[in-house]
Design a protein around this motif. Sequence first.
Motif, short mmCIF file in Angstrom:
data_model
loop_
_atom_site.label_atom_id
_atom_site.label_comp_id
_atom_site.label_asym_id
_atom_site.label_seq_id
_atom_site.Cartn_x
_atom_site.Cartn_y
_atom_site.Cartn_z
N ASP A 1 0.85 -1.20 0.00
CA ASP A 1 0.00 0.00 0.00
C ASP A 1 0.88 1.24 0.00
N PRO A 2 0.73 2.14 -0.98
CA PRO A 2 1.59 3.34 -1.07
C PRO A 2 1.40 4.31 0.10
N ARG A 3 0.30 4.18 0.83
CA ARG A 3 0.07 5.09 1.96
C ARG A 3 0.94 4.74 3.17
N PHE A 4 1.50 3.55 3.19
CA PHE A 4 2.27 3.08 4.34
C PHE A 4 3.69 3.66 4.29
N ASN A 5 4.13 4.19 5.43
CA ASN A 5 5.49 4.74 5.57
C ASN A 5 6.31 3.72 6.37
N SER A 6 7.29 3.13 5.72
CA SER A 6 8.06 2.05 6.35
C SER A 6 9.21 2.56 7.22
N SER A 7 9.35 3.87 7.35
CA SER A 7 10.50 4.40 8.08
C SER A 7 10.48 3.96 9.55
N PHE A 8 9.27 3.85 10.13
CA PHE A 8 9.20 3.41 11.53
C PHE A 8 9.68 1.98 11.67
N ASP A 9 9.30 1.13 10.73
CA ASP A 9 9.79 -0.25 10.76
C ASP A 9 11.31 -0.30 10.69
N VAL A 10 11.86 0.54 9.82
CA VAL A 10 13.31 0.54 9.63
C VAL A 10 14.02 0.99 10.91
N SER A 11 13.49 2.02 11.57
CA SER A 11 14.15 2.55 12.77
C SER A 11 13.95 1.66 13.99
N SER A 12 12.83 0.92 14.03
CA SER A 12 12.52 0.13 15.21
C SER A 12 12.85 -1.35 15.07
N GLY A 13 13.04 -1.81 13.84
CA GLY A 13 13.28 -3.23 13.62
C GLY A 13 12.01 -4.05 13.62
N TYR A 14 10.86 -3.39 13.60
CA TYR A 14 9.56 -4.07 13.61
C TYR A 14 9.11 -4.31 12.17
N ARG A 15 8.32 -5.33 11.94
CA ARG A 15 7.80 -5.63 10.59
C ARG A 15 6.29 -5.56 10.62
N THR A 16 5.74 -4.57 9.91
CA THR A 16 4.30 -4.39 9.85
C THR A 16 3.74 -5.16 8.66
N HIS A 17 2.66 -5.91 8.92
CA HIS A 17 2.01 -6.67 7.86
C HIS A 17 0.61 -6.11 7.58
N THR A 18 -0.22 -6.10 8.63
CA THR A 18 -1.60 -5.62 8.47
C THR A 18 -1.85 -4.43 9.37
N ILE A 19 -2.74 -3.52 8.93
CA ILE A 19 -3.03 -2.29 9.68
C ILE A 19 -4.53 -2.06 9.69
N LEU A 20 -5.04 -1.72 10.86
CA LEU A 20 -6.42 -1.27 10.98
C LEU A 20 -6.40 0.03 11.78
N CYS A 21 -6.87 1.10 11.17
CA CYS A 21 -6.86 2.42 11.82
C CYS A 21 -8.27 3.00 11.75
N VAL A 22 -8.84 3.31 12.93
CA VAL A 22 -10.22 3.81 12.99
C VAL A 22 -10.25 5.13 13.74
N PRO A 23 -11.21 5.99 13.43
CA PRO A 23 -11.34 7.26 14.15
C PRO A 23 -12.03 7.07 15.50
N MET A 24 -11.70 7.90 16.47
CA MET A 24 -12.43 7.99 17.73
C MET A 24 -13.32 9.22 17.63
N ARG A 25 -14.59 9.02 17.86
CA ARG A 25 -15.55 10.13 17.75
C ARG A 25 -16.20 10.39 19.10
N GLY B 1 -1.99 -14.58 14.19
CA GLY B 1 -2.24 -15.77 13.38
C GLY B 1 -2.06 -15.55 11.89
N GLY B 2 -1.43 -14.42 11.54
CA GLY B 2 -1.21 -14.14 10.13
C GLY B 2 -2.47 -13.78 9.37
N ARG B 3 -3.56 -13.49 10.06
CA ARG B 3 -4.82 -13.15 9.40
C ARG B 3 -4.89 -11.65 9.11
N VAL B 4 -5.96 -11.24 8.45
CA VAL B 4 -6.19 -9.83 8.18
C VAL B 4 -7.35 -9.34 9.03
N PHE B 5 -7.38 -8.05 9.27
CA PHE B 5 -8.49 -7.47 10.03
C PHE B 5 -9.75 -7.49 9.17
#
Length: 502
Positions: free
Chosen positions: A106-130, A147-151
């Motif tokens: 996904d082009p919206r994903f910025n991998s710089s945090f993964d690079v700096s932290s050594g973490y590997r992001t696979h799936t993302i779920l981001c929701v607003p708080m209202r 479990g390697g699943r998707v949200f």
Amino acid sequence: MLPQSVPASPNLSRRLAKLTSILDVAKAMSAERDLDLLLPLILYEATKVVESDRCSLFILDREREELWSKVAQGSKNEIRLPMGSGIAGQVAHTGAVINIPDAYADPRFNSSFDVSSGYRTHTILCVPMRDANGDVTGVIQALNKRGGRVFDAEDEELLLALGAQAAGAIENALLHEEINRLFEGFVSASVVAIEARDPTTAGHSGRVADLTVSLARALEHHTTGPYAQTRFTAVELQELRYASLLHDFGKVGVRENVLVKAEKLYPHELETLHARFQLARKDLQLQSSRRRLASVEVRGLSALPSIHQEEDARLAQELAQLDEVMGFLLTCNKPTVLAQGNFERLLELGKLTYTDAHDHGRPLLLPHEIQSLSITRGTLSPEERREIESHVEHTYRFLSQIPWTRALRRVPEIAYAHHEKLDGTGYPRAVPEIPVQSRMMSICDIYDALTASDRPYKKAVPHTLALDILKKEAGSGQLDKDLFAIFVEAEIPRRALKKSPA
């Protein structure tokens, strides 16, 4: 025939468990007012509800058009993102859910945090708080479904529900923080007002607050005696601290010249007394000159040398006597204990006179000066002492006008009793029923007043002598002897003020 009950499916049971968890955490969130405790609680429950590896929470700062977080999992530092930047910023800007099954595709994903932290992001779920009005107040972002699943849609629904509860709880916590900052600002400004009114006691309120709160905390380690079970919550300690900081606020209602009176005579009264003695000196010198002229008329000019010798000796003696009287009055003017003999001498000195410019006899010492110089202890007359003592009534009336929160409602009551004594000899009400908070404050207030080095009307008392004085008052039933014992055993002055025994 009644139909048999059908067992719930595993998926339904799991969904019910998650909904129950959301309800439970909603109750917990509604009761938590500390933002530092609330935010980790929200993240912990969000991670459980959507079965993610980790979660982050960002709060919207509308004034700066930024998202900020101090609980972004994987980061120990506060993070700030511009509005619209990154996935979280986009969700905050649009209010739309973003669900990414493959982060690196996904082009919206910025991998710089993964690079700096050594973490590997696979799936993302981001929701607003209202909030209750439907306005976005922040976002919750979950990473890596277990479990390697998707949200899925259910995760979105549950995380949105949790986010709505979290938004209300965070808003309440932020409002609570604002109220606390408001009270802190008000109390700080009040202390500045007190110290500006009476600069000689600058720092007293803060030291009394530090001593009293330290004494209250020391009770946590006390396992014997009448205070073995006495404990104070964080809110009760805050209430005690406010009462201690504001215990002398009523001094703003006391006349300043009385408040800072360093000697028995006010400066202008002492200046007038000095001027009168200067007139008396001139009068003695004038009387001596008149006697010289009269003696020359009787004894002749040839006797002038002996006349001068006689008069010089007499004048020197009279001036020395006058100077000695002035020195005695200056000694009486100091805030020391007046001996009985000095009181009697003051009455005799009230009979001394001098002759003014119109040849009228005038008293060298006025009645009100005699009365002031006859104060047996300290610098205040009974009327002035009552005026000083009235500061407690002023404090109570002032603090009672403030709409304290329920948690802080006893601030006026605690401050009101800090000059009361257990034997009923205190003021302003002379009542022996004193809250334990006020009993602690009384000990700390007296200790600081004794050891303070910035009072113009007295010298600082050494630490050990101050404890002896407090011990005597505790032994006579004026102060709480059990609290005083803890004050000594826990070395409260050393812990609160870093003051070494001396």
